[in-house]
Motif scaffolding. Structure first.
Motif, PDB file in Angstrom:
ATOM      1  N   ASP A  10      10.393   0.868 -17.313  1.00 49.95           N
ATOM      2  CA  ASP A  10       9.094   1.528 -17.420  1.00 49.95           C
ATOM      3  C   ASP A  10       8.368   1.445 -16.080  1.00 49.95           C
ATOM      4  O   ASP A  10       7.916   0.372 -15.662  1.00 49.95           O
ATOM      5  N   ALA A  11       8.289   2.586 -15.408  1.00 52.52           N
ATOM      6  CA  ALA A  11       7.660   2.614 -14.084  1.00 52.52           C
ATOM      7  C   ALA A  11       6.151   2.484 -14.204  1.00 52.52           C
ATOM      8  O   ALA A  11       5.524   3.098 -15.074  1.00 52.52           O
ATOM      9  N   ASP A  12       5.592   1.684 -13.345  1.00 52.45           N
ATOM     10  CA  ASP A  12       4.139   1.505 -13.287  1.00 52.45           C
ATOM     11  C   ASP A  12       3.597   2.413 -12.191  1.00 52.45           C
ATOM     12  O   ASP A  12       3.872   2.202 -11.003  1.00 52.45           O
ATOM     13  N   LYS A  13       2.840   3.437 -12.585  1.00 55.87           N
ATOM     14  CA  LYS A  13       2.316   4.411 -11.610  1.00 55.87           C
ATOM     15  C   LYS A  13       0.877   4.086 -11.206  1.00 55.87           C
ATOM     16  O   LYS A  13       0.144   4.953 -10.735  1.00 55.87           O
ATOM     17  N   THR A  14       0.497   2.826 -11.375  1.00 56.70           N
ATOM     18  CA  THR A  14      -0.867   2.422 -11.054  1.00 56.70           C
ATOM     19  C   THR A  14      -1.215   2.703  -9.601  1.00 56.70           C
ATOM     20  O   THR A  14      -2.339   3.120  -9.286  1.00 56.70           O
ATOM     21  N   HIS A  15      -0.249   2.507  -8.710  1.00 55.66           N
ATOM     22  CA  HIS A  15      -0.532   2.623  -7.275  1.00 55.66           C
ATOM     23  C   HIS A  15      -0.189   3.990  -6.704  1.00 55.66           C
ATOM     24  O   HIS A  15      -0.088   4.141  -5.482  1.00 55.66           O
ATOM     25  N   GLN A  16      -0.026   4.959  -7.574  1.00 55.41           N
ATOM     26  CA  GLN A  16       0.317   6.296  -7.091  1.00 55.41           C
ATOM     27  C   GLN A  16      -0.761   6.845  -6.161  1.00 55.41           C
ATOM     28  O   GLN A  16      -0.471   7.582  -5.217  1.00 55.41           O
ATOM     29  N   LEU A  17      -2.022   6.485  -6.431  1.00 59.76           N
ATOM     30  CA  LEU A  17      -3.135   6.984  -5.624  1.00 59.76           C
ATOM     31  C   LEU A  17      -3.805   5.861  -4.839  1.00 59.76           C
ATOM     32  O   LEU A  17      -4.953   5.999  -4.409  1.00 59.76           O
ATOM     33  N   SER A  18      -3.115   4.765  -4.637  1.00 56.08           N
ATOM     34  CA  SER A  18      -3.683   3.656  -3.876  1.00 56.08           C
ATOM     35  C   SER A  18      -3.756   3.998  -2.393  1.00 56.08           C
ATOM     36  O   SER A  18      -3.143   4.966  -1.927  1.00 56.08           O
ATOM     37  N   ASP A  19      -4.503   3.198  -1.665  1.00 57.59           N
ATOM     38  CA  ASP A  19      -4.678   3.411  -0.229  1.00 57.59           C
ATOM     39  C   ASP A  19      -3.536   2.732   0.515  1.00 57.59           C
ATOM     40  O   ASP A  19      -3.548   1.514   0.743  1.00 57.59           O
ATOM     41  N   TRP A  20      -2.534   3.509   0.907  1.00 58.95           N
ATOM     42  CA  TRP A  20      -1.338   2.965   1.534  1.00 58.95           C
ATOM     43  C   TRP A  20      -1.541   2.669   3.008  1.00 58.95           C
ATOM     44  O   TRP A  20      -0.606   2.204   3.685  1.00 58.95           O
ATOM     45  N   ARG A  21      -2.735   2.886   3.528  1.00 58.46           N
ATOM     46  CA  ARG A  21      -3.020   2.549   4.927  1.00 58.46           C
ATOM     47  C   ARG A  21      -3.276   1.059   5.120  1.00 58.46           C
ATOM     48  O   ARG A  21      -3.161   0.544   6.234  1.00 58.46           O
ATOM     49  N   GLN A  22      -3.680   0.375   4.074  1.00 60.11           N
ATOM     50  CA  GLN A  22      -4.135  -1.007   4.211  1.00 60.11           C
ATOM     51  C   GLN A  22      -3.009  -1.930   4.666  1.00 60.11           C
ATOM     52  O   GLN A  22      -1.857  -1.778   4.291  1.00 60.11           O
ATOM     53  N   ARG A  23      -3.378  -2.878   5.502  1.00 61.69           N
ATOM     54  CA  ARG A  23      -2.466  -3.898   5.986  1.00 61.69           C
ATOM     55  C   ARG A  23      -3.217  -5.235   5.988  1.00 61.69           C
ATOM     56  O   ARG A  23      -4.369  -5.288   6.406  1.00 61.69           O
ATOM     57  N   PRO A  24      -2.576  -6.309   5.493  1.00 61.87           N
ATOM     58  CA  PRO A  24      -1.218  -6.323   4.936  1.00 61.87           C
ATOM     59  C   PRO A  24      -1.173  -5.632   3.580  1.00 61.87           C
ATOM     60  O   PRO A  24      -2.159  -5.635   2.837  1.00 61.87           O
ATOM     61  N   LEU A  25      -0.020  -5.075   3.266  1.00 63.04           N
ATOM     62  CA  LEU A  25       0.151  -4.382   2.000  1.00 63.04           C
ATOM     63  C   LEU A  25       0.320  -5.411   0.878  1.00 63.04           C
ATOM     64  O   LEU A  25       1.155  -6.311   0.979  1.00 63.04           O
ATOM     65  N   PRO A  26      -0.458  -5.319  -0.206  1.00 58.85           N
ATOM     66  CA  PRO A  26      -0.341  -6.286  -1.317  1.00 58.85           C
ATOM     67  C   PRO A  26       1.063  -6.292  -1.913  1.00 58.85           C
ATOM     68  O   PRO A  26       1.772  -5.284  -1.885  1.00 58.85           O
ATOM     69  N   ASP A  27       1.461  -7.424  -2.471  1.00 57.01           N
ATOM     70  CA  ASP A  27       2.814  -7.571  -3.015  1.00 57.01           C
ATOM     71  C   ASP A  27       3.085  -6.591  -4.151  1.00 57.01           C
ATOM     72  O   ASP A  27       4.203  -6.064  -4.277  1.00 57.01           O
ATOM     73  N   ASP A  28       2.066  -6.340  -5.013  1.00 51.88           N
ATOM     74  CA  ASP A  28       2.315  -5.424  -6.127  1.00 51.88           C
ATOM     75  C   ASP A  28       2.538  -4.001  -5.632  1.00 51.88           C
ATOM     76  O   ASP A  28       3.303  -3.244  -6.236  1.00 51.88           O
ATOM     77  N   MET A  29       1.911  -3.618  -4.512  1.00 51.64           N
ATOM     78  CA  MET A  29       2.149  -2.295  -3.948  1.00 51.64           C
ATOM     79  C   MET A  29       3.529  -2.222  -3.300  1.00 51.64           C
ATOM     80  O   MET A  29       4.203  -1.183  -3.358  1.00 51.64           O
ATOM     81  N   LYS A  30       3.970  -3.323  -2.694  1.00 54.69           N
ATOM     82  CA  LYS A  30       5.324  -3.364  -2.128  1.00 54.69           C
ATOM     83  C   LYS A  30       6.371  -3.203  -3.229  1.00 54.69           C
ATOM     84  O   LYS A  30       7.359  -2.487  -3.077  1.00 54.69           O
ATOM     85  N   PHE A  31       6.144  -3.900  -4.346  1.00 55.42           N
ATOM     86  CA  PHE A  31       7.079  -3.809  -5.470  1.00 55.42           C
ATOM     87  C   PHE A  31       7.114  -2.389  -6.035  1.00 55.42           C
ATOM     88  O   PHE A  31       8.177  -1.844  -6.350  1.00 55.42           O
ATOM     89  N   TYR A  32       5.924  -1.777  -6.161  1.00 55.89           N
ATOM     90  CA  TYR A  32       5.840  -0.405  -6.644  1.00 55.89           C
ATOM     91  C   TYR A  32       6.639   0.524  -5.732  1.00 55.89           C
ATOM     92  O   TYR A  32       7.410   1.375  -6.201  1.00 55.89           O
ATOM     93  N   ALA A  33       6.445   0.376  -4.425  1.00 53.07           N
ATOM     94  CA  ALA A  33       7.137   1.241  -3.468  1.00 53.07           C
ATOM     95  C   ALA A  33       8.645   1.031  -3.519  1.00 53.07           C
ATOM     96  O   ALA A  33       9.427   1.994  -3.454  1.00 53.07           O
ATOM     97  N   MET A  34       9.060  -0.211  -3.664  1.00 53.90           N
ATOM     98  CA  MET A  34      10.479  -0.532  -3.688  1.00 53.90           C
ATOM     99  C   MET A  34      11.183   0.091  -4.885  1.00 53.90           C
ATOM    100  O   MET A  34      12.340   0.542  -4.800  1.00 53.90           O
ATOM    101  N   MET A  35      10.480   0.171  -6.026  1.00 55.31           N
ATOM    102  CA  MET A  35      11.083   0.718  -7.232  1.00 55.31           C
ATOM    103  C   MET A  35      11.356   2.218  -7.129  1.00 55.31           C
ATOM    104  O   MET A  35      12.154   2.766  -7.885  1.00 55.31           O
TER     105      MET A  35
END
Length: 637
Positions: free
Chosen positions: A354-379
């Motif tokens: 079950d894919a979590d699309k919570t971060h589909q519209l998140s701000d991907w410019r931010q650094r450091p990138l949060p771990d949950d956003m990294k996991f979302y991207a990796m999936m």
């Protein structure tokens, strides 16, 4: 309330359905106009009729639910409904308190809030206050309307025309911009077009049906963060040795005019294990092309992507990368006619994930990138290679002869032929702002208001390009409409219309006011000059209905016997009189032409209201002194 009648094991499913329905209603409520916008929309009969009908339906439903008759015009009706809702919530809390394993209401409440928010609202909520990457990483972009787009490493000569067809992977026919469009007059052709067009299908379905390990502990799945030139060089060496790789991109478009790639996900198989790499494209903006361009153009390496239409353009725009040998699992989904073409559905269908699309519209410019956003991207790429193998097997064993591996290859090849180019400016694009597709309504503007909207629409586009911001960041569509309707003349009136005021509108407030003033002054200057003469109204073929008993100016002048010349004759006569007076050294006189029987008429002998229905006779005074005048004439007073 209904959920209280269900058994405990059904509560989660029931709550999910109820909250989903509630989210739909909440989203609809949030889209309703408020304040002045509602008052304006309420001036249209269709809007009033729709809202009144909806209100009646709502009252009917509430009456059934409360088991009592409700008066639609009763101002206390909503207080009654609020009391009932409070009682229902209280009963639900009592019910849940009695259970051994109470439901996690906070979890469901958060889901409901997320579903109720619009996509735009979720994007704004996820924005991070930070310095723009364009400044941090020295990223220079060219947003000029007429300058042709040149990809990194470009050596091709520009060709005249627009080539809209080749932009979308179609025929190479060249087209040219027509009237109403402002854009480049030349274009850079697709760098790999001939090479891609000559490709033959080398895709092969696996002999045995693939099996994906859906039970692995994803929390232990590692990834490699690539943010230095050295680590990017190591990744490039690995990629040159593989036969296929899964690729996806995460981008940001709100604080950028054309948009920008913020993250690149790459997954490959090493020693039988999937390895995931997250490439920080912002930190490596100036190194991506030199390290990865040739790898993406290598036809011996299959690039697996899902719904790659946008990704193909973004790679060309930001890094001068052209993809050769593509397998688009989105096109494979369409060929198989699956119930859904999204990646989330493929993950559920083939991996039971079950894919979590919570971060589909998140701000991907931010650094450091949060771990949950990294996991979302990796999936997005971790399972994509396995899914593509499974889909090729399904296509190869499909009962229909119309579903073949050759067809998915050709469809993917067309995607890789898409060519990026700048968006042209449409002079009449402002007209789309006047029509609301969601509500099927149109904002009616006067000619001057429409010209103001047209001017502001042009300003917004120019400002977005110059400041490298999106048009919506500069000024939202509804704000432009609001400005065109009100045509403010002061900064305070501008602030009262837009609250909160967008930053760039505040910065350029004086420019906006001057622009509105200039448009309005043009309206005044082009308006026909007023005349001292009165042109008779054209005779209407049919009566217009009930007429006013009070005579208008035109009718009064006719009753007085005054002749009303046409505008052309009046202007000509007045011009001749003016010339004659100038020769005699006198000031010209501007007089109405009169009937012969009125030539000797003197206003000192009659009041201004002494007019009756006859043409050749004088009437009694109608100014309230008629009786006194008669008595005075007879000598009685």
């Amino acid at each position: 309330y209904v959920s209280l009648t269900f058994k405990m094991e059904d509560d989660e499913a029931t709550l999910s359905k109820l909250l989903s329905a509630l989210a739909v209603g909440a989203r609809a409520v949030h889209s309703l106009p408020l304040g002045e916008d509602f008052d304006y929309q309420a001036s249209f009969p269709d809007f009033r009729s729709t809202t009144r009908s909806t209100e009646s339906d709502l009252i009917h439903v509430l009456s059934l639910g409360l088991n009592q008759d409700l008066d639609q015009d009763d101002p206390a009706i909503w207080n009654t409904c609020a009391d009932v809702c409070d009682w229902l919530i209280e009963q639900a809390e009592i019910y849940l308190a009695d259970e051994d394993e109470p439901l996690e209401l906070n979890h469901w409440s958060n889901i409901a809030r997320q579903q109720a928010q619009s996509a735009y609202g979720r994007m704004l909520e996820g924005l991070v206050e930070m310095e723009k990457p364009q400044s941090t990483y020295n990223i220079v972009v060219d947003n000029d309307r007429t300058t042709p787009f040149l990809p990194q490493g470009s050596s091709e000569s520009l060709q005249p025309g627009r080539a809209n067809d080749t932009r979308y992977g179609g025929s190479p026919d060249v087209s040219f911009l027509g009237d109403g469009f402002i854009g480049p007059t030349h274009f850079a052709p697709h760098r790999r077009r001939d090479e891609i067009s000559a490709l033959k299908c080398t895709l092969e379905a696996p002999r045995n049906k693939p099996k994906l390990d859906a039970k692995q502990d994803l929390s232990k799945t590692n990834h490699t963060w690539v943010s230095t030139t050295a680590s990017l060089g190591k990744l490039a060496k690995k990629l040159k040795l593989v036969s296929k790789m899964a690729v996806d991109l995460e981008a940001h478009s709100y604080r950028s005019c054309a948009g920008m790639v913020c993250l690149m996900q790459i997954s490959i198989v090493e020693n039988g294990t999937v390895q995931d790499y997250l490439v920080d494209t912002l930190a490596l903006w100036h190194d991506i092309h030199s390290h990865l361009a040739e790898i993406f153009a290598d036809p011996k390496i299959l690039k697996v992507m899902h719904g790659a239409d946008s990704d193909i353009c973004w790679l060309q725009r930001d890094f001068g990368i052209y993809v050769v040998q593509l397998l688009d699992t989105g096109r494979a989904s369409r060929l198989l006619k699956l119930p859904s073409f999204g990646l989330g559905y493929l993950l559920k269908r083939y991996v039971d994930f079950d894919a979590d699309k919570t971060h589909q519209l998140s701000d991907w410019r931010q650094r450091p990138l949060p771990d949950d956003m990294k996991f979302y991207a990796m999936m997005d790429t971790h399972y994509l290679l396995g899914i593509s193998e499974h889909m090729l097997w399904d296509i190869e064993h499909h009962p229909s002869n119309e579903v073949t591996v050759e067809k998915v290859f050709k469809a993917s090849r067309q995607v890789s032929l898409i060519r990026y180019d700048k968006e042209v400016f449409r002079v009449n694009g402002y007209k789309s702002l006047m029509y609301n597709n969601k509500r099927k309504s149109r904002t009616e503007l006067s000619d001057s208001q429409e010209r103001v909207l047209m001017s502001l629409y042009d300003w917004r586009d120019s400002c977005a390009r110059e400041c490298d911001e999106s048009s919506h960041y500069v000024c939202q569509n509804r704000f432009l409409i609001r400005l065109a309707l009100a045509c403010p003349t002061t900064v305070s009136s501008l602030q009262s219309l837009l609250n909160p005021m967008p930053p760039l509108v505040l910065r350029f407030a004086q420019d906006i006011l001057e622009q509105i003033k200039e448009v309005m002054n043009q309206e005044v200057s082009t308006r026909p000059a007023s005349s001292a003469f009165f042109k008779p109204a054209e005779q209407e073929e049919e009566p217009r209905g009930l007429l006013s008993p009070v005579l208008g100016t035109e009718a009064l002048y006719r009753q007085a016997g005054w002749m009303t010349p046409s505008v052309q004759d009046a202007v000509q006569d007045s011009t001749e009189d003016e010339e004659a007076a100038a020769e005699a050294g006198q000031k010209p006189k501007y007089l109405l032409l009169v009937d012969g029987e009125n030539e000797q008429y003197k206003t000192s002998g009659h009041t201004s209201h002494s007019l009756t229905m006859g043409r050749s006779t004088r009437g009694k005074a109608t100014d309230g002194t008629g009786t006194a005048n008669e008595l005075s004439a007879s000598g009685e007073i």
